[in-house]
Every structure is written in C-alpha cells, then in structure tokens.
Scaffold this active site. Structure first.
Site, PDB file in Angstrom:
ATOM      1  N   ASP A 215      -9.891  -7.973   6.863  1.00 30.60           N
ATOM      2  CA  ASP A 215      -8.998  -6.903   6.381  1.00 30.60           C
ATOM      3  C   ASP A 215      -9.669  -6.125   5.240  1.00 30.60           C
ATOM      4  OD1 ASP A 215      -6.202  -5.572   6.160  1.00 30.60           O
ATOM      5  OD2 ASP A 215      -6.653  -6.275   4.138  1.00 30.60           O
TER       6      ASP A 215
ATOM      7  N   LYS B  36      -5.684   1.724   7.765  1.00 25.70           N
ATOM      8  CA  LYS B  36      -6.767   0.917   8.319  1.00 25.70           C
ATOM      9  C   LYS B  36      -6.307  -0.533   8.438  1.00 25.70           C
ATOM     10  CE  LYS B  36      -8.109  -1.842   5.782  1.00 25.70           C
ATOM     11  NZ  LYS B  36      -7.820  -2.917   4.758  1.00 25.70           N
TER      12      LYS B  36
ATOM     13  N   ILE C 184       0.828  -1.218   0.000  1.00 24.35           N
ATOM     14  CA  ILE C 184       0.000   0.000   0.000  1.00 24.35           C
ATOM     15  C   ILE C 184       0.856   1.258   0.000  1.00 24.35           C
ATOM     16  CG2 ILE C 184      -0.383   0.311   2.512  1.00 24.35           C
ATOM     17  CD1 ILE C 184      -2.959   0.675  -0.342  1.00 24.35           C
TER      18      ILE C 184
ATOM     19  N   SER D  64      12.078   1.444   7.170  1.00 15.73           N
ATOM     20  CA  SER D  64      11.852   0.201   6.439  1.00 15.73           C
ATOM     21  C   SER D  64      12.934  -0.805   6.786  1.00 15.73           C
ATOM     22  CB  SER D  64      11.866   0.499   4.928  1.00 15.73           C
ATOM     23  OG  SER D  64      11.888  -0.692   4.190  1.00 15.73           O
ATOM     24  N   ARG D  65      12.491  -2.051   6.948  1.00 15.58           N
ATOM     25  CA  ARG D  65      13.452  -3.129   7.204  1.00 15.58           C
ATOM     26  C   ARG D  65      14.102  -3.581   5.908  1.00 15.58           C
ATOM     27  NH1 ARG D  65       9.326  -7.457   9.239  1.00 15.58           N
ATOM     28  NH2 ARG D  65       8.806  -7.073   7.069  1.00 15.58           N
TER      29      ARG D  65
END
Ligand code: NAP
Length: 320
Positions: free
Chosen positions: A168, A90, A14, A36-37
C-alpha cells in the site's frame, strides 16, 4: 468559472486529511455531497450508497473515490454508467483487470477517468525527472519503511487480500520510480514476508531489471520504528540523486539541490496537485490511467517467494 460539483466516497483518513482540505482550498470545485457509512462530514449532504447519490444528484458531475481498493469497483462502474467523471485513490483498484474495465467504460462513455498517484505530485518529483532525463542510470535503491501502527491505525482492510499490505505504501515509491526513470523496468524476483494471521505481506525485498540487466532493489518494511524512511537513491553516470521524504526533498551528490522546506514526513501539497490535474483532464475531456506502478506490485506478488513472518496484531485496535 463555474465550480465542478464533486462527491467524495469513503470519508476515512485520506478523505479527511487531504481530499476535503484540497477541495476547500480550490475555486475549481465544490464538495457537494458525500457517500459514507458513518455519516460523512459536517455540513455536507450525505448518502448511504453511491446508487442513492447518483439517483438524487444529477447535478454532481464528478465523483472521487477514497474507499479501500477492494470495494471501489462497483461504485466507480455505477458512476461511469450514470455519466459521471471519476477520480480514483491509489491503487486504482483491487486488480488490474477491473481498472482496465473502468478505463474502457470511461472511453466508451466519453468520460474522464483519473487513476491518481499522489506521490508523483510531491514537490521534487518533477525536478528529479528532469535531472535524470539525460543521464544513464546505473542502479536504484529504494527504502520504503514506516510504522503501520502510526500511519494506518486500525485499517484492517490493509491485511485482507486486495489490501496490499506493505505494498500500500510501496506502490507510492513505484509510482515515483516509473515517473522519473528514463528507462522502463520490470520485476525479476522478490521475497515477501507474510504474518501467519494476515493475507498480505508486512515486508519485502523486490528486484527489477532495466533494459540492460539488474537495476533496482527495494527494501520495504511496515514494522519500521521511528521516522518514516521513504527514499530512492539513483546512481547515474552524472552523479547520485537522492529523493527523500517521499519525493519532497531532492539532493544531488549529498548537497541539497531542490527542497520544499517541508522536511517532516507526510503529504504536503500533493492533493492540490492532484485536483488541479483532474481539472485539466475534465477541461480537455481526457483520461489518465497509468498502471505501471500497479503492474510492478502485481508482478512482485506473481514472482515473489512467500516467507513466514510472526503474527501481527494492530495494537491500536486494543489500546485505549
Ligand atoms: P480508511 O481510513 O480506512 O478510510 C477508508 C474509508 O472508506 C472508511 O473510513 C469508510 O468510510 C469507507 N469504506 C467503505 N467501505 C469500506 C470497507 N469495506 N472497509 C473499510 N472502509 C470502507 O483508509 P484511508 O487511509 O483513507 O485509505 C483509503 C484509500 O486511500 C486507500 O486506497 C489508500 O491506499 C489511499 N491513501 C491513503 C493514504 C493515507 O495516508 N492513509 C494516503 C494516500 C492514499 P465511511 O465510513 O465514510 O464509509
């Protein structure tokens, strides 16, 4: 106008599909950093943790979280503690109580907390709300059906507790429902189908009452093949409203009344709307945290009967 410096946390589907393009298209924002990993996005400074970002970049005033709900709370709390405004994907968290805690913290600190519902910014949702405002609603039928392997390939977190499974996407339907209906609804029962190897449901039927009795039925399915079906049909004393394509297309009595011209399934313009709303909230130093869609999901888990379903394997994880 000075652009608000924003950091994005969690550069997954997303963030790449919607947040980064929406920020790039807006004069109101500058994407100043990522957390960010996996390295973030090209050309933008990246940090491994929210704490490292907060320590290094006091100039970044707003942080937008695109991580899965199960891992969002600690970072959001740290951001608010450090005096930054926060926007949440969300569902806004893994539990209602953690979002209540964030809301209270934002209020204490005088900061903006925006719990987003992108589907409320779909093109025909405001028109549907306006049309329904003077009608008596007789029934609502929700069909929210999509192929998880197409829309969420490889997203293991959806099948882990707190990832919501079929809820979801279904929470998007509930965010539209609670936005457009002129009356409040509450869950009265549900059947939820859990694959034996998953912690979250893959399909379900949910029932809700309005003030005068049964009003809403929802039929939701993550194994639907073909085009996604994201539709609400609302029967009223003044005709039938159909909101299709996730809120993009509205029809009254089967005649197109309001359309964006974008009939292909997907998200169109919703994130431009979300970031415009976030800018309004920042300008007015207010928060927006409407938890009604999440309450309906929580109540469906509380009241739902658990039914066994066949094991589910995400073939996108094993195919080339
Ligand atoms: P995703 O593709 O799995 O991306 C989530 C990202 O969060 C990962 O790529 C990873 O990014 C980071 N992350 C940090 N800790 C993680 C962990 N323990 N497990 C997995 N990822 C972790 O998921 P998504 O589809 O972008 O969804 C993220 C949120 O957006 C969800 O709440 C979802 O409901 C919402 N959303 C998704 C869509 C959609 O179409 N997919 C639409 C609207 C809303 P790094 O490698 O950068 O750390």
């Amino acid at each position: 106008m000075t652009a608000t410096k924003v950091a994005l946390v969690g550069i997954g589907k997303i963030a790449r599909d919607q947040h980064i393009p929406a920020l790039a298209a807006s004069d109101a924002y500058q994407l100043a950093a990522t957390v960010s990993r996996s390295g973030g996005t090209e050309g933008v400074e990246n940090y491994d943790t929210v704490e490292a970002l907060l320590a290094a970049r006091p100039d970044i005033s707003a942080i937008s979280f695109c991580t899965p709900p199960q891992v969002r709370y600690a970072g959001a709390r740290a951001a608010l503690d450090a005096g930054r405004h926060v926007m949440l994907e969300k569902p806004p968290g893994a539990s209602l109580s953690e979002v209540h805690a964030l809301e209270a913290l934002a209020q204490d600190k005088g900061l903006t907390l925006f719990a987003t519902w992108h589907s409320r910014h779909a093109a025909s949702v405001p028109a549907a709300k306006a049309w329904l405002s003077d009608k008596t609603v007789k029934s609502v039928r929700i069909d929210w059906k999509e192929d998880v392997r197409v829309w969420h390939p490889g997203q293991q977190w959806i099948w882990e507790a707190g990832g919501l499974g079929i809820f979801d996407p279904t929470i998007n339907a509930f965010s539209i429902l609670t936005e457009i209906l002129p009356v409040e609804v509450h869950v009265t029962g549900a059947e939820l189908h859990f694959p034996s190897n998953c912690e979250t449901p893959i399909a379900g039927e949910i029932r809700m009452d309005g003030p005068d009795g049964p009003l809403v039925t929802a039929d939701v399915d993550f194994l639907w093949e073909g085009d996604a079906l994201w539709r609400l049909i609302v029967e009223t004393d003044g005709g039938t409203l159909t909101l299709n394509h996730g809120g993009a297309i509205m029809e009254i009595d089967s005649g197109a009344e309001h359309s964006t011209g974008r009939e292909e399934p997907g998200i169109h313009g919703e994130y431009d709307g979300l970031y415009a709303r976030f800018a309004d909230l920042l300008d007015t130093n207010t928060s927006e945290v409407d938890l009604r869609p999440m309450v309906l999901v929580a109540d469906a888990f509380t009241l739902g009967k658990r039914l066994d379903a066949p094991e589910f394997f995400d073939t996108t994880l094993t195919e080339d």
